[in-house]
Scaffold this motif. Sequence first.
Motif, PDB file in Angstrom:
ATOM      1  N   ASP A  97      34.018   8.192 -44.462  1.00  0.00           N
ATOM      2  CA  ASP A  97      33.123   7.428 -44.750  1.00  0.00           C
ATOM      3  C   ASP A  97      32.136   6.270 -45.342  1.00  0.00           C
ATOM      4  N   TYR A  98      32.591   7.424 -46.814  1.00  0.00           N
ATOM      5  CA  TYR A  98      32.527   5.877 -48.158  1.00  0.00           C
ATOM      6  C   TYR A  98      32.994   4.731 -48.017  1.00  0.00           C
ATOM      7  N   VAL A  99      34.265   4.685 -47.251  1.00  0.00           N
ATOM      8  CA  VAL A  99      35.463   3.996 -47.483  1.00  0.00           C
ATOM      9  C   VAL A  99      35.697   3.411 -46.292  1.00  0.00           C
ATOM     10  N   ASP A 105      34.655   0.806 -44.249  1.00  0.00           N
ATOM     11  CA  ASP A 105      34.458  -0.988 -44.421  1.00  0.00           C
ATOM     12  C   ASP A 105      35.454  -1.513 -45.300  1.00  0.00           C
ATOM     13  N   THR A 130      37.879   8.141 -50.485  1.00  0.00           N
ATOM     14  CA  THR A 130      36.647   8.076 -49.817  1.00  0.00           C
ATOM     15  C   THR A 130      35.751   8.722 -51.160  1.00  0.00           C
ATOM     16  N   GLY A 189      35.853   4.560 -52.207  1.00  0.00           N
ATOM     17  CA  GLY A 189      34.756   3.948 -51.832  1.00  0.00           C
ATOM     18  C   GLY A 189      33.139   4.622 -52.323  1.00  0.00           C
ATOM     19  N   ASN A 207      25.672   4.094 -51.674  1.00  0.00           N
ATOM     20  CA  ASN A 207      25.318   3.044 -51.570  1.00  0.00           C
ATOM     21  C   ASN A 207      24.196   2.183 -52.774  1.00  0.00           C
ATOM     22  N   THR A 254      29.673   1.234 -51.086  1.00  0.00           N
ATOM     23  CA  THR A 254      30.305   1.297 -49.434  1.00  0.00           C
ATOM     24  C   THR A 254      28.694  -0.137 -49.329  1.00  0.00           C
ATOM     25  N   ASP A 255      27.798   0.045 -50.072  1.00  0.00           N
ATOM     26  CA  ASP A 255      26.619  -1.542 -49.319  1.00  0.00           C
ATOM     27  C   ASP A 255      27.065  -3.049 -49.873  1.00  0.00           C
TER      28      ASP A 255
END
Lengths: 549, 549
Positions: free
Chosen positions: B31-33, B35, B75, B102, B105, B169-170
Motif C-alpha cells: 500500500d505504500y507504493v 500509486d 513497499t 514506497g 507520506n 506516497t504523497d
Amino acid sequence: MAKANNATVGTYLAKRLEQAGIRHIFGVPGDYVLDFFDILEKSNLNVICNCNELNAGYAADAYARLNGVSGVCVTYGVGGLSLLNAVAGAFAERLPLIVISGGPNISERSHHHLLHHTIGDMNLQYNIYEKITVASVILTNPRQAPRQIDETIEACLRFKRPAYIEIPTDIVSMPCQEPGPFVADTDIPSDKEAIDEAVSEAVELLEAAKDPVILVGIEAHRFRIQNELQDLVDHSGYPFASTLLGKTVIPEEHPQFIGVYGGYSSWEDAHKVIEKSDMILCLGTLMTDIEVGGVNALFDPSRMIIANSDKVRIKNHVYNQICLIDFIIALKDRLKKGEAIKVDVPHPSIALKERYTPVPEQKITLKRFYHRINNFIDSGTVLIADAGDSTFNVANLFCRKGVQCIIQAFYLSIGYSIPATLGAKLAEPGLRPITFVGDGAFQMTVQEVSTLVRENLNPIIFLMNNDGYTIERVMQDGAFNDLHMWKYSELPSVFNGGWGCAVKTEGELEVALQKALEHNNELALIEIQIDRWDCSDSLRELGAIYKQK
Amino acid sequence: MAKANNATVGTYLAKRLEQAGIRHIFGVPGDYVLDFFDILEKSNLNVICNCNELNAGYAADAYARLNGVSGVCVTYGVGGLSLLNAVAGAFAERLPLIVISGGPNISERSHHHLLHHTIGDMNLQYNIYEKITVASVILTNPRQAPRQIDETIEACLRFKRPAYIEIPTDIVSMPCQEPGPFVADTDIPSDKEAIDEAVSEAVELLEAAKDPVILVGIEAHRFRIQNELQDLVDHSGYPFASTLLGKTVIPEEHPQFIGVYGGYSSWEDAHKVIEKSDMILCLGTLMTDIEVGGVNALFDPSRMIIANSDKVRIKNHVYNQICLIDFIIALKDRLKKGEAIKVDVPHPSIALKERYTPVPEQKITLKRFYHRINNFIDSGTVLIADAGDSTFNVANLFCRKGVQCIIQAFYLSIGYSIPATLGAKLAEPGLRPITFVGDGAFQMTVQEVSTLVRENLNPIIFLMNNDGYTIERVMQDGAFNDLHMWKYSELPSVFNGGWGCAVKTEGELEVALQKALEHNNELALIEIQIDRWDCSDSLRELGAIYKQK
C-alpha cells in the motif's frame, strides 16, 4: 571436590536459552553457525529447522506470543539479513525474541581478504540489528561472554522486545564459566510519586465521567498481567472493548465486553459506545494507524487516559516511569467498586446465536464462510490471521474462552501466518491452529507448510483464494495485483503429508470441515474459492479512505 | 508554444529508470507504493511481480548481471526489510541495482501515532540501506527530487553498486520538471601520474618474470571492459585463468585459457601453473575467501599485481585513484607484444573430448551427471548455479563461446538461483537458462518457479536432490542438515505449467534431456536423485579444511 567445568561459550548460551523458557528454537543452519547448531542439537532444546530464515523469524515471533519468549538461530550475513524483517515485526509488536547469529571468527576480523556471506564490513549486521532490538552484543571474549549473554537476555525479557547475540565461530568452543541458575530481573521500576499523582487524577476523571469505557491493548498480554487487568475491569464495572491487537487478551465471553474496536473493524456496536464515551481508559494499547484509522474518539486527548508499559498519558500531559501493572493495581485500589454499567448494545456473543444452515449447492461467499466458522471454532483453538482481509475477518469472529488469537495487526507482514502456525502449535501443543490466509500471503511463505508436515502438526489452513491481492485492489487496482493461479490443494501431496481440497459451495465446505475434524492429527489445507471482489465491509471502508487521500 | 508539462515525481522516476536501461522491473506491490506501481504499469517498463520481496531482489541481481542495470520496487518496511539480503549480495558482488521503496507520506512523518509496516522510526529503512548502497535518498521535495534521482542513479551506474530511492506516497503525484534526455556520467577519473608510475612498475616486473600469468576477475565484466581486457591478454601472450566469479568473462575457448582458479575449485592444471608463477597479474578480481581459500600463491604479495576498479596494488603498496580500464589500456600500450607462452597443461576444452556413453540401468552419480552436462550445453545457454556444491560443479564445466555463467560465488545466498533464473531469462531472452540447485536451496525460494511459469519462460532446472544440506554435512553433520522430502517433480502441476520428472539412472537422464530439448518453450524441472554423500572433490576439500580449523 570441585566439579569439572566443561562449559564453553556455546554450551553456556544454549543453557541460558533453555533457562529463559525456550523449548523449541527455530532457524536455518549455515557454516558460520554449524558448531553452535551441534551444541543446540545436543542440548535440551528442540531444534526446528525452517525452509528459510524469514520463515524461521515469523515462527519464532508467534512462538513468543504464546510461550512468552522465543529464539531463532541463523548463519551470518545471508542468514541474519534474510531474517531481519521478522525481527523488526517482533520489535514493533513487543515480542521477546532472542536472535542468535553465527559470525566470522574473531581471529579473522582483521584479515585483508573478503569473507563470503559478508560485504566486507564485519560490524554491518550488528549495526543493523542494534536498531531493531532492545539489546545487542557480539561475543568476542569468553570471560565477558557470560555476563553479556545474561544482560542481553534479561533486557529482552524485561522490555518484551527482541535481542541480538552474535557468536563468532571460534568463540563457540572456548571455555567459560559454568551457567548457574538464571533468575532474570524483569521488573521495570515505577516512580511512586508519579503513580500517586497519575492515579489520583485518573480516579477523579473516571468517577466524574458519565460513560467511561476501557480499551484493552496488547501490552497487557505481553507483560502477562491479564489477571490484574481483568480484576480492574471487574471492579470498575465499565464496559470494555479490545483493540485488534488486544483481541482475546480478556476472554470475549466476559459480560462487560462490547467488541473489538479499531479503525477498520466492523463491530459497529463497540464503535457507538466508544465514540460517545466521555472518558476512555486505554490500558496497554499501541496507538497504531490501523487501530485508530477512520475513528474520531481516539484523536481527542481530552477524553483519554492511556497507560502503557512505561508511561501514563492523561489528556495532553505525560507521567514517565510508570509501569503498567503498578498503575493497574493502584487504580483498582483507589477506584470505587462499581456495578457493571449497562450499555445499550447486545453482547457480541449474539453472533453465535445466529444459526447457520448450509445450502449445499450455493456458492460460498466470504460472509457466509465466516458465519459458518464462528460456529465451528471451539475452545481448544488458536486463530491465526495473515495480513489482509483475513485480519479484519478474524477480528470479527467471536472467541469463546480458551480461544487464542494471533494477528500481527500493527506490523502486518504479509506471509506471516503459515510460519506463525508452526510457532504457535509448538508453543501450545494443546491448541489446534486454524489459520486464515489469502492467496497472495500464502504464496510468499508456502514452503513452511512442509515444516508443519515434517513436525506432524495438525493445523487447519483456510486458504482464501480470491485471485489476487484484494486488499490492494480496493485501494488501487492494476495488473500488479494479479497472482498466478496455483492448484493449491495438490500441495500436501508434494509435501508428503496432510490433505488438501478446494471448496466452492456451502455443501463442499461442510464435507471439508467434517473431514478436518475426523483427521484430527493431520494438516488440512482447505482452499476457499471466492469471487475476486468478495471482501469484508472493513476492507471496503479502508479502500474508500485510501482513495480519498 | 510550450508543451504542457504533466510530469510528476512518479513519472519522472519511471522515465529515468527506463532511460538508465531497465526494461523489466521486479517487485511486490504494497500500500505504500501502489500509486507508483500504477505509474510503472502505464510506463514502457514491464512490471514483473514476484511472490515475495527477497525473490524479487535475487531476480533483479541476476538481471543486472546480464543487462547492466536493474530495478526492484517494494513497499515500505515489510517490503524493504524483506528485500535487504538480496541488495547486500548485489553490493558485495558489485551490481547496479536500483531499489525503489514506497514510504510514509511526507505529511505524516511528524504524526504521533504509529504507522503500520513501521517500528515507529521513519528513517529506519533509509539508515539501513545507506550501509549497503552507494547512494541513497528519501524524496521529500518535488523541486529537488529530479536532481536527487539523477544523482542517485548516476552513482549506481558509475560504481556498479546498488542505490536506494525512497518515494513517499504523497510525493508520487506532485508535479515536477519534465525528464529531459538522461546522459549519466559514469567515468571514474584516474590520476595520470599514478597510472604512469604504476604501469612502469608493472611492466618492469612482468617483463622480468619467468612465468607471468593473468587472473581474470569479475570487475572486468561489471564495467563492461571485456574487449579491452582480452586485447591485453592477446597482446601479452600470457596464460590466463579466471576466478570463480570471473568465469566466462573471457570465453573459455581462448587458446591461452588454462582454467578456473579458486580456493576450492578442482581445476588442478590451472592451480599448478599459478602456484608456480613468479608474477600474477590480477585484473578486476575480488580477493574473497572462497577465491583464495586453501591456496598459497594469492597470499604472497611479492608476486602479485592487483588492479581493481579504483586502485592498483603492487606487492605491498597501493596506487589509489586508478581506474581499471585506464590501467589495462596503458599496460597494453607499454608492454612488449609477446608470443603466446606455452604451458605444460592441456587446454580445458579437453573435457569436451572425453566421450560420455550412457549406461541406461546405471544409477546416476554426480560426476557422471556433470560429465553428461558438459556435452549438453550449447552456446545459447546461461548457466546458473546456486550456493553449495552446484557452485563448484558449474565452475568446473567448460563453457563454449556464448555461454554465460551466473554464480553468486562471493556472497553465496542459498536460494538465489531460482529467482535469478527469472532475472537472467528476461534480461537475455535469447539464452535458455540451465539452472543447478540443491534441494535445500530450492526449498528456500521454490515459489518463484510460479513466476517463471507465469512469464512463459523455458529454463531447464536441475534439482540436485541429495537429501539435505550436503555442503554442511561435509563440515559438521547433524540432524539439522536433514530436509523434509518433497515430491519435487509434481510442482509444475501445482504451478500450472512446464513439466517435471525424477531421474535416478543414466537412461532416465537421457530421456529427460531429450524431452527438455523437444519442449523448447517450456520450463523443465528435472530432479536428479543422487546419494546423500555424493559430492564434488572441491566440496570434500572444503569440508576437510573447515574441520581442521
